[in-house]
Scaffold this motif. Structure first.
Motif, PDB file in Angstrom:
ATOM      1  N   SER A  81       0.803  -1.220   0.000  1.00 41.34           N
ATOM      2  CA  SER A  81       0.000   0.000   0.000  1.00 41.34           C
ATOM      3  C   SER A  81       0.840   1.276   0.000  1.00 41.34           C
ATOM      4  O   SER A  81       0.336   2.337  -0.362  1.00 41.34           O
ATOM      5  CB  SER A  81      -0.958   0.004   1.193  1.00 41.34           C
TER       6      SER A  81
ATOM      7  N   LYS B  31      -1.159   2.052  -2.933  1.00 43.93           N
ATOM      8  CA  LYS B  31      -2.340   2.371  -2.135  1.00 43.93           C
ATOM      9  C   LYS B  31      -3.134   1.101  -1.769  1.00 43.93           C
ATOM     10  O   LYS B  31      -2.968   0.053  -2.373  1.00 43.93           O
ATOM     11  CB  LYS B  31      -3.245   3.369  -2.848  1.00 43.93           C
TER      12      LYS B  31
ATOM     13  N   ASP C 159      -7.158   8.392  -4.924  1.00 38.05           N
ATOM     14  CA  ASP C 159      -6.030   7.448  -4.981  1.00 38.05           C
ATOM     15  C   ASP C 159      -5.912   6.715  -6.309  1.00 38.05           C
ATOM     16  O   ASP C 159      -5.080   5.816  -6.447  1.00 38.05           O
ATOM     17  CB  ASP C 159      -6.100   6.410  -3.847  1.00 38.05           C
TER      18      ASP C 159
END
Length: 521
Positions: free
Chosen positions: A120, A124, A227
């Motif tokens: 992540s 992400k 994102d």
């Protein structure tokens, strides 16, 4: 065997030399060959005067096959069904069954997510889960590895709508892309050539920056959702060789520089070359990685370090595997099935006097510590107490997590990588004192053995006999019945204890701390 490398200015050549001494008492025993894998390994062993071990037992094969294909131990009912099957081809049938399980796709997705750096920090949280599902779907459907690779390298669009594009989210600059792509799909650690011509390899700075030219025109822009990011082929962008200042053309190893029109995606040209059946690198690197996962050691080791000064332990075997892999549509399942059906894969780890020193020629199975996820899942399975992971549904295996948890001490201690590097070397299977302490008196083993909803507590409450509970522990952990001496020792300990349940937990602790449980063998 050794490699002798000679270098003069920018020229290099390598000679591979084998020195043999006759081994007293050696007589080749003509072991049965199941397929070409055995034939190529036997040819080498006969030359080196090494005798292969005997076949492993059904119990050993069953446990080995489950761990290698699904990452878990066989359940007791699966053990009983396999051991009770008298068919001559039951091992081949089991391999076919295992390759069709969701568990198989979960384990091999984990292996690819590790080296594709799916974490992540880079792509992400949502990206990690979408990338995971894309990899999982590819492996579940046995998407040809050449197609899988082309889809990664040429991926464009939203990283949410086309999760393969997360490859370019993790590799954000041309140099990183060169090193990652070369290591993953060519088996070449080309990093040294970034600053100077590789001292022990044929690759030069021109090669490095010529490959980088294929990845200089990758555009990135913010997507419509939070994102999200959109990957697209840019219309401009060049890279210069830092030593000469020359603007580099796209370079294909052993092929040369090529001109790519401005209206074409350079990645498409590179990917087409990379996955071509004629490419001398791709198929060899791919099957070597699969071999390393199944056998505990690559034919070239490390699995992503192909170079003239690090020759394969069996060049003919590697070449034939790569050739057949190409002919069979770059199928992962074909490669895994072929290797597992070989007699070499099914050899015992017990050595004989003619192969006691062999660690690289596959004359016996290599014993190795279970991976962090495999070990935690195995403990959960034997104790019948699942682990809880934040954000994951109850009962989720460690092997099936989309991303390594950042705060799981047990997994960290046993070598789970954080996916910072595109390298198999990031995962460590070396044993250490911290691991021993975790198994001896750590909370994971202790709490699961003593849990009131665990295997021992439930069988104890159901008033099962000592023999039934002991047998259940051995079957769950080791895929076999306890030997007479083991049963007698366990019963003696229980009989001498004031607390029967605590004594049964002691037996479970002893089984979980045995080498036979901790190691793949």
């Amino acid at each position: 065997e050794t490699a002798v490398l000679a270098r003069y200015l920018d020229k290099m050549t390598t000679s591979h030399i084998t020195f043999l001494e006759d081994v007293e008492g050696f007589v080749w025993n003509n072991p049965k060959a199941n397929n070409f894998v055995d034939e190529k390994v036997y040819e080498k062993l006969k030359q080196l005067q090494i005798l292969p071990s005997e076949l492993c037992t059904d119990e050993e094969f069953l446990r080995r096959a489950y761990i290698d294909t699904t990452g878990r131990l066989p359940r007791i009912d699966e053990v009983q069904a396999f051991l009770g099957d008298k068919a001559a081809d039951k091992r081949a049938k089991l391999i076919n069954q295992l390759l069709d399980l969701d568990d198989f796709a979960e384990l091999w997705t984990l292996r690819w997510a590790d080296i594709l750096r799916s974490n992540s920090k880079k792509i992400k949280v949502a990206g990690v889960h979408k990338f995971y599902r894309w990899i999982y779907g590819s492996i579940r459907s046995d998407k040809p590895l050449d197609q899988f690779t082309r889809e990664l390298i040429t991926a464009s669009g939203s990283v949410y709508e086309n999760p393969a594009a997360n490859y370019w989210r993790a590799s954000r600059d041309p140099n990183d892309a060169v090193e990652t792509t070369a290591q993953l799909f060519l088996g070449i650690r080309i990093q040294c050539a970034k600053c100077h011509n590789h001292p022990f390899e044929r690759w030069t700075q021109d090669n490095y920056y010529g490959i980088a030219a294929a990845f200089t025109r990758i555009g990135r822009t913010k997507g419509a959702r939070a994102d999200d990011e959109v990957i697209f082929p840019a219309s401009s962008g060049e890279i210069k060789q830092p030593r000469t200042g020359k603007t580099m053309k796209v370079h294909l190893l052993l092929t040369g520089d090529i001109d790519v029109p401005d209206d074409q995606d350079r990645r498409v040209v590179f990917a087409k070359w990379l996955t071509s059946p004629d490419n001398p690198f791709f198929a060899r690197a791919s099957v070597n990685r699969i071999w390393g996962h199944l056998m505990g050691r690559g034919i070239v080791e490390p699995v992503d370090d192909f170079r003239d000064s690090n020759p394969p332990s069996n060049g003919k075997l590697l070449d034939e595997l790569a050739l057949q892999f190409t002919k069979n549509n770059f199928s992962r399942k074909w490669a895994i099935r072929t290797i597992m059906n070989s007699r070499i894969y099914q050899l015992s780890s017990r050595k004989n006097k003619f192969n006691s020193d062999d660690e690289i020629y596959n004359s016996h199975a290599i014993t190795r510590l279970l991976s962090a996820e495999q070990l935690l899942d195995a403990i959960c399975q034997v104790t019948d107490v699942p682990e809880s992971f934040k954000g994951a549904p109850p009962g989720t295996r460690a092997v099936a997590l989309a991303e390594p948890p950042s705060d799981h001490y047990f997994l960290k201690i046993f070598g789970q990588p954080q996916r910072e590097m595109a390298c198999a070397c990031e995962r460590s299977n070396e044993s250490n004192l911290s691991q021993a302490l975790q198994m001896i008196n750590g909370p994971v083993v202790h709490n699961k053995l003593r849990a009131d909803n665990g295997r021992i507590a439930k069988m104890f409450a159901a008033k099962k006999s000592d023999e039934v509970i002991i047998t259940s522990l051995y079957m769950a952990a080791l895929a076999r019945n306890p030997a007479a001496a083991e049963m007698a020792a366990a019963k003696k300990h229980i009989a001498s204890s004031k607390d029967r349940r605590l004594a049964l937990e002691d037996v479970g602790w002893a089984v979980l701390n045995s080498k036979e449980f901790l190691f793949q063998h």
